[in-house]
Motif scaffolding. Structure first.
Motif, PDB file in Angstrom:
ATOM      1  N   GLU A  87     -11.793 -48.144 -10.966  1.00 15.50           N
ATOM      2  CA  GLU A  87     -12.843 -48.834 -11.706  1.00 15.50           C
ATOM      3  C   GLU A  87     -13.434 -47.858 -12.713  1.00 15.50           C
ATOM      4  O   GLU A  87     -14.019 -46.840 -12.340  1.00 15.50           O
ATOM      5  CB  GLU A  87     -13.922 -49.334 -10.761  1.00 15.50           C
ATOM      6  N   ALA A  88     -13.268 -48.182 -13.971  1.00 14.79           N
ATOM      7  CA  ALA A  88     -13.747 -47.306 -15.039  1.00 14.79           C
ATOM      8  C   ALA A  88     -14.880 -47.979 -15.790  1.00 14.79           C
ATOM      9  O   ALA A  88     -14.913 -49.214 -15.915  1.00 14.79           O
ATOM     10  CB  ALA A  88     -12.605 -46.978 -16.001  1.00 14.79           C
TER      11      ALA A  88
ATOM     12  N   ILE B 141      -4.646 -51.001 -17.324  1.00 11.34           N
ATOM     13  CA  ILE B 141      -5.293 -49.760 -17.755  1.00 11.34           C
ATOM     14  C   ILE B 141      -5.013 -48.637 -16.771  1.00 11.34           C
ATOM     15  O   ILE B 141      -4.751 -47.489 -17.165  1.00 11.34           O
ATOM     16  CB  ILE B 141      -6.801 -49.996 -17.919  1.00 11.34           C
ATOM     17  N   SER B 142      -5.022 -48.949 -15.484  1.00 13.69           N
ATOM     18  CA  SER B 142      -4.824 -47.904 -14.469  1.00 13.69           C
ATOM     19  C   SER B 142      -3.446 -47.261 -14.569  1.00 13.69           C
ATOM     20  O   SER B 142      -3.302 -46.052 -14.379  1.00 13.69           O
ATOM     21  CB  SER B 142      -5.025 -48.492 -13.071  1.00 13.69           C
TER      22      SER B 142
ATOM     23  N   LEU C 215     -11.418 -38.867 -15.788  1.00 17.15           N
ATOM     24  CA  LEU C 215     -10.213 -38.728 -14.964  1.00 17.15           C
ATOM     25  C   LEU C 215     -10.289 -37.482 -14.092  1.00 17.15           C
ATOM     26  O   LEU C 215      -9.831 -37.500 -12.936  1.00 17.15           O
ATOM     27  CB  LEU C 215      -8.973 -38.679 -15.855  1.00 17.15           C
ATOM     28  N   ALA C 216     -10.856 -36.400 -14.620  1.00 21.55           N
ATOM     29  CA  ALA C 216     -10.997 -35.182 -13.817  1.00 21.55           C
ATOM     30  C   ALA C 216     -11.899 -35.438 -12.609  1.00 21.55           C
ATOM     31  O   ALA C 216     -11.609 -34.978 -11.491  1.00 21.55           O
ATOM     32  CB  ALA C 216     -11.560 -34.051 -14.676  1.00 21.55           C
ATOM     33  N   ARG C 217     -12.990 -36.170 -12.814  1.00 24.07           N
ATOM     34  CA  ARG C 217     -13.870 -36.509 -11.697  1.00 24.07           C
ATOM     35  C   ARG C 217     -13.147 -37.386 -10.686  1.00 24.07           C
ATOM     36  O   ARG C 217     -13.290 -37.201  -9.471  1.00 24.07           O
ATOM     37  CB  ARG C 217     -15.117 -37.220 -12.210  1.00 24.07           C
ATOM     38  N   GLN C 218     -12.355 -38.347 -11.183  1.00 22.85           N
ATOM     39  CA  GLN C 218     -11.620 -39.217 -10.270  1.00 22.85           C
ATOM     40  C   GLN C 218     -10.625 -38.414  -9.431  1.00 22.85           C
ATOM     41  O   GLN C 218     -10.492 -38.632  -8.224  1.00 22.85           O
ATOM     42  CB  GLN C 218     -10.881 -40.298 -11.060  1.00 22.85           C
ATOM     43  N   ARG C 219      -9.928 -37.485 -10.069  1.00 23.48           N
ATOM     44  CA  ARG C 219      -8.958 -36.654  -9.336  1.00 23.48           C
ATOM     45  C   ARG C 219      -9.655 -35.794  -8.292  1.00 23.48           C
ATOM     46  O   ARG C 219      -9.163 -35.618  -7.177  1.00 23.48           O
ATOM     47  CB  ARG C 219      -8.162 -35.784 -10.309  1.00 23.48           C
TER      48      ARG C 219
END
Length: 502
Positions: free
Chosen positions: A133-134, A157-158, A482-486
């Motif tokens: 979820e972005a 998108i994902s 994306l860095a936070r998600q990773r």
């Protein structure tokens, strides 16, 4: 399909007649099944729409695209781990082929965010892809009001944000890839035709549902033996046609064009049903005089973009081939506005029922682009769709859908590209909200009449595409997200491995 004629009158009886015709179109799409670019069902739909346009009195033109088509039969993909079958939710389109015997190798888990393909040489790599979820603001901007939704969690998108580079995997010696959906229900995962924007990858890859994820990841960690089958075939010399027609203007602005665009390929009756609106607008143009010239374009290749253009969406190919119909510098017409019709009547929840239905309670929030402030105001005045009208302007990094080529060529446009999670799912049937579809078609009809009759093209505004600085800032925001998600996923994975068992 050829006998389904769409009324342009707005009286209640004729609205019901039109809705009946729309329902026949949807039934026809469901009967045809998935229209992968260039397959028999896709070509049949193209011929049907061309016949409908000819029946309205148009001279129908065709631009033929020839390419190598990749195809996987319905039961052509399978995965077995230590002889135990694992459900495959869908093949990865244009990935690769194994033949019926498949490829056998040990599994290995490739860490999210660090595609360590070299360590997976000689293995079948397992990667986890979160349907994350972005914030909607990562890809959309507003004209001063709220966005139509705060966040987006869409597999289209994902898959792009996941950054899985199959060609790099192949170059590193990986023999196959299994992508595991995370955060997407098994029901929504089945049949997803994703990603659809890449050239042939030369390595077999498949998707498996979330429910198989834990078992598969555990097997990959212990290096279990697996057999991956992707019995796909390649068909050189396949073809598909973009069809288009012109309704000449009859007023002082006949040298100016309004371009109406949709596309023909898709996996269900939502993606893509935009031709229903295109035919309605073409009938309106054929039955009433209009000042500006109208050009109706049904693009082929939306699901096989690399086959028709090296950049942008598939409509780019048509624009490149016919500058005389939109580019004043080509000593022809000047395109002053555009309408892009995609995904009419889209529902929020996937519905594989064979019947179309009605009712706004299940409607997917609309994604309606307006590429100038003036068209934003026009859309707010005219549009009547699914709830409050909140047009968006393209983000600095992307304009979703076939409106992108118009935007990049600074043609002011309004584009509908609503995106439910099941948009790219190949389904035997798809539920469509016929009341919503009807209102959207009527809205496009009203917009077409406004755009063809406006006394001055300057009232449509000027498109301003994002500059380098805006793109850099937007790219940095996506990279940070994306860095936070990773980081969050890595933390969850460590906690999961440390959790006591038994």
């Amino acid at each position: 399909m050829g006998d389904a004629r769409i009324s342009c009158d707005e009286s209640a009886p004729d609205r019901e007649t039109a809705k009946t015709a729309y329902a026949r179109h949807i039934d026809r799409l469901n009967a045809l099944g998935p229209r992968r670019s260039g397959n028999a069902a896709h070509r049949e739909l193209i011929d049907d729409v061309a016949a409908d346009l000819a029946g309205l009195g148009y001279r129908v033109e065709r631009d033929t695209h020839t390419f190598e088509r990749w195809d996987s039969p319905e039961h052509g993909a399978s995965l077995a781990v230590e002889t135990q079958a694992v459900e495959v939710s869908s093949p990865w389109p244009y990935s690769g082929e194994t033949g019926p015997e498949g490829v056998s190798a040990p599994l290995i888990l490739v860490s999210p965010g660090r595609r360590m393909w070299a360590s997976a040489a000689g293995h079948i790599a397992v990667v986890e892809v979160e349907n994350m979820e972005a914030p909607a603001s990562l890809v959309l901007e507003s004209w001063g009001s709220d966005l139509p939704f705060e966040a987006v969690a869409n597999p289209v998108i994902s898959t792009e944000l996941a950054g899985i580079d199959l060609r790099a995997a192949r170059s590193a010696g990986v023999v196959g890839v299994v992508a595991v959906w995370r955060g997407l229900s098994d029901h929504e995962a089945r049949g997803q035709y994703l990603p659809f924007t890449r050239p042939h990858q030369e390595i077999p890859a498949v998707w498996v549902p979330d429910s198989e994820g834990d078992r598969l990841v555990a097997a990959a960690r212990r290096g279990a033996q697996a057999t991956l089958v992707l019995d796909a075939t390649r068909h050189p010399g396949a073809s598909m046609d973009t069809v288009w027609a012109v309704s000449p203007g009859a007023g002082p602005h006949a040298h100016e064009t309004v371009i109406v665009v949709t596309h023909s390929d898709g996996g269900n009756a939502v993606e893509e049903n935009g031709f229903i609106g295109l035919l309605a607008l073409a009938r309106d143009a054929a039955e009433s005089s209009h000042d500006r010239t109208l050009v109706f374009v049904m693009t082929a290749g939306h699901l096989r973009i690399p086959a028709v253009t090296a950049h942008g969406q598939a409509t780019t190919a048509w624009l490149d081939a016919h500058p005389e119909l939109w580019d004043a510098d080509a000593a022809g017409h000047r395109a002053v506005a555009g309408l892009v019709i995609e995904h009419l009547g889209a529902r929020r929840q996937r519905n594989d029922s064979p019947r179309a239905g009605s009712g706004d309670d299940g409607a997917e929030p609309e994604l309606l682009y307006a590429t100038t402030r003036e068209l934003d105001a026009l859309a707010r005045a005219v549009w009547h769709g699914a709830g409050p009208v909140r047009p968006v302007k393209p983000g600095a990094l992307v304009h979703l859908g076939e409106g992108e080529p118009l935007f990049e060529n600074r043609i002011p446009a309004i584009a509908l590209v609503t995106g439910p999670a099941s948009l790219l799912a190949e389904t035997p049937h798809a539920g469509v909200d016929l009341d919503l579809l009807s209102r959207q078609v009527e809205s496009f009809r009203a917009l077409q009449r406004r755009l063809t009759a406006a006394p001055d093209r300057r009232s449509f505004g000027t498109v301003r595409t994002p500059g380098r600085v805006r793109k850099l800032i937007a790219g940095a925001r996506v990279t940070f997200f994306l860095a936070r998600q990773r980081s969050h996923r890595a933390t969850r994975a460590r906690r999961s491995r440390r959790r006591p068992r038994g």
